[in-house]
Design an enzyme around this catalytic site. Structure first.
Site, short mmCIF file in Angstrom:
data_model
loop_
_atom_site.label_atom_id
_atom_site.label_comp_id
_atom_site.label_asym_id
_atom_site.label_seq_id
_atom_site.Cartn_x
_atom_site.Cartn_y
_atom_site.Cartn_z
N GLU A 5 53.96 33.41 36.60
CA GLU A 5 52.62 32.82 36.69
C GLU A 5 52.68 31.29 36.75
O GLU A 5 53.45 30.67 36.02
CB GLU A 5 51.80 33.25 35.47
CG GLU A 5 51.81 34.76 35.27
CD GLU A 5 51.23 35.19 33.92
OE1 GLU A 5 50.32 34.49 33.42
OE2 GLU A 5 51.67 36.21 33.38
N HIS A 61 47.87 34.26 37.87
CA HIS A 61 48.63 35.28 37.13
C HIS A 61 49.22 36.29 38.12
O HIS A 61 48.74 37.42 38.26
CB HIS A 61 47.64 35.95 36.17
CG HIS A 61 48.22 36.85 35.13
ND1 HIS A 61 49.04 37.90 35.42
CD2 HIS A 61 48.07 36.85 33.79
CE1 HIS A 61 49.36 38.52 34.29
NE2 HIS A 61 48.77 37.91 33.28
C1 BG6 Z 1 50.20 37.33 30.22
C2 BG6 Z 1 50.23 37.01 28.76
O1 BG6 Z 1 49.97 36.17 30.96
O2 BG6 Z 1 49.14 38.24 30.49
C3 BG6 Z 1 50.40 38.30 27.96
O3 BG6 Z 1 51.27 36.09 28.46
C4 BG6 Z 1 49.31 39.29 28.34
O4 BG6 Z 1 50.38 38.02 26.57
C5 BG6 Z 1 49.32 39.49 29.84
O5 BG6 Z 1 49.54 40.51 27.67
C6 BG6 Z 1 48.25 40.44 30.35
O6 BG6 Z 1 47.02 40.10 29.86
P1 BG6 Z 1 45.74 41.00 30.18
O7 BG6 Z 1 44.60 40.37 29.41
O8 BG6 Z 1 45.52 40.91 31.66
O9 BG6 Z 1 46.08 42.39 29.75
#
Ligand code: BG6
Length: 296
Positions: free
Chosen positions: A270, A168
């Protein structure tokens, strides 16, 4: 992992371990061709900078550094589910490994001036409560002119399992409003801010509001541009989904670990296998997903 156990993985002048905020342990790499910081908490790369280039990764100034919380920024690692838990919405999103303490299993200084850190992570009684399979993951991070990430999932059970995975990656950008992601034109995406409708991308991805999209069948290289200048490219192997995310002003500022108008300063591109591209892994087998980040 106890500090004395880590010391045998240190490499003089190139790789050492120290405590960061919250007492969390991080590997600090200062290779000839690039530098990086990697927390054992979640195996999160929080910093990467190729020699003579600006830092590539965004790290929130208000990130929490707590055992139960993921680090906000860098490259959190997502496994074995992406987004909400497959059956129980009361369990947190994005899997379990981004808040686990990973172990160091190997390090090396390579002849080409890059440095390798290998981390591993196994299922525990806690993970078995929320995902009923044993797993073993090896994550190899090579820091040089580029940042090369190899994520290998092993199935040690006697039955197959199905999983999702993501690296991510949060990229620094000067201004999200002037940012474009190239390489996805003509592909299909699931628009998570429009009820999951399936749409087709026309031209580069641009950001005018909250953007949360899962692009399917997208093995190709993506490049990130801002103000008409290339910032970085992301190439990958064995990853068929690409998620592009920026929360926009309202959602960005509502996240305590991202507050303070930091939302225009990053874009997430990502490297993923999820939704249409879940992986079924047979017993005794392994699946490898690879991502290479090349700063411009
Ligand atoms: C992204 C998702 O990968 O991560 C989103 O597609 C999400 O929907 C974002 O809001 C962040 O997620 P988190 O759990 O790290 O706040």
């Amino acid at each position: 992992m106890a500090t004395r156990d880590l010391e045998r993985f240190a490499i003089a002048d190139v790789l050492h371990f120290e405590q960061g905020p919250g007492g969390l342990t991080k590997a600090v790499i200062t290779a000839q061709r690039g530098s990086a910081e990697i927390y054992l908490h979640g195996a999160t790369v929080t910093h990467f900078q190729a020699k003579n280039k600006p830092p590539t990764l965004f790290l929130s100034k208000t990130s929490l550094y707590q055992p139960a919380k993921p680090i906000r920024g860098g490259i959190p690692v997502i496994f074995p589910w992406f987004g909400p838990h497959p059956t129980d919405k009361s369990i947190g999103q994005h899997g379990v490994v981004r808040t686990m303490e990973w172990e160091v299993s190997d390090t090396a200084s390579n002849d080409n001036g890059s440095v390798m850190l290998e981390l591993e992570c196994r299922s525990t009684p806690e993970t078995l409560k929320v995902w009923p399979y044993e797993f073993y993951i090896r994550y190899t991070i090579v820091v040089g002119d580029t940042l090369d990430l190899l994520f290998e999932v092993h199935n040690p059970n006697t039955a197959p399992f199905v999983f999702e995975e993501a690296l991510h990656t949060y990229f620094n950008v000067p201004d999200i409003g002037k940012t474009e992601v190239h390489g996805l034109a003509g592909t299909e995406f699931i628009d998570k801010v429009d009820g999951g409708k399936r749409k087709h991308q026309q031209g580069p991805v641009v950001f005018t509001t909250e953007t949360d999209r899962v692009y399917v069948n997208t093995p190709a290289v993506c490049t990130i541009h801002c103000n008409d200048q290339k910032i970085a490219s992301v190439s990958k192997q064995n990853s068929l989904a690409t998620v592009v995310w920026n929360p926009g002003r309202e959602k960005g500022n509502a996240l305590a670990d991202l507050s303070g108008d930091q939302w225009p300063k990053f874009v997430c591109v990502e490297t993923v296998n999820a939704i249409d591209h879940k992986i079924t892994l047979n017993p005794g087998n392994q699946h490898s997903m690879r991502c290479t980040i090349v700063p411009a």
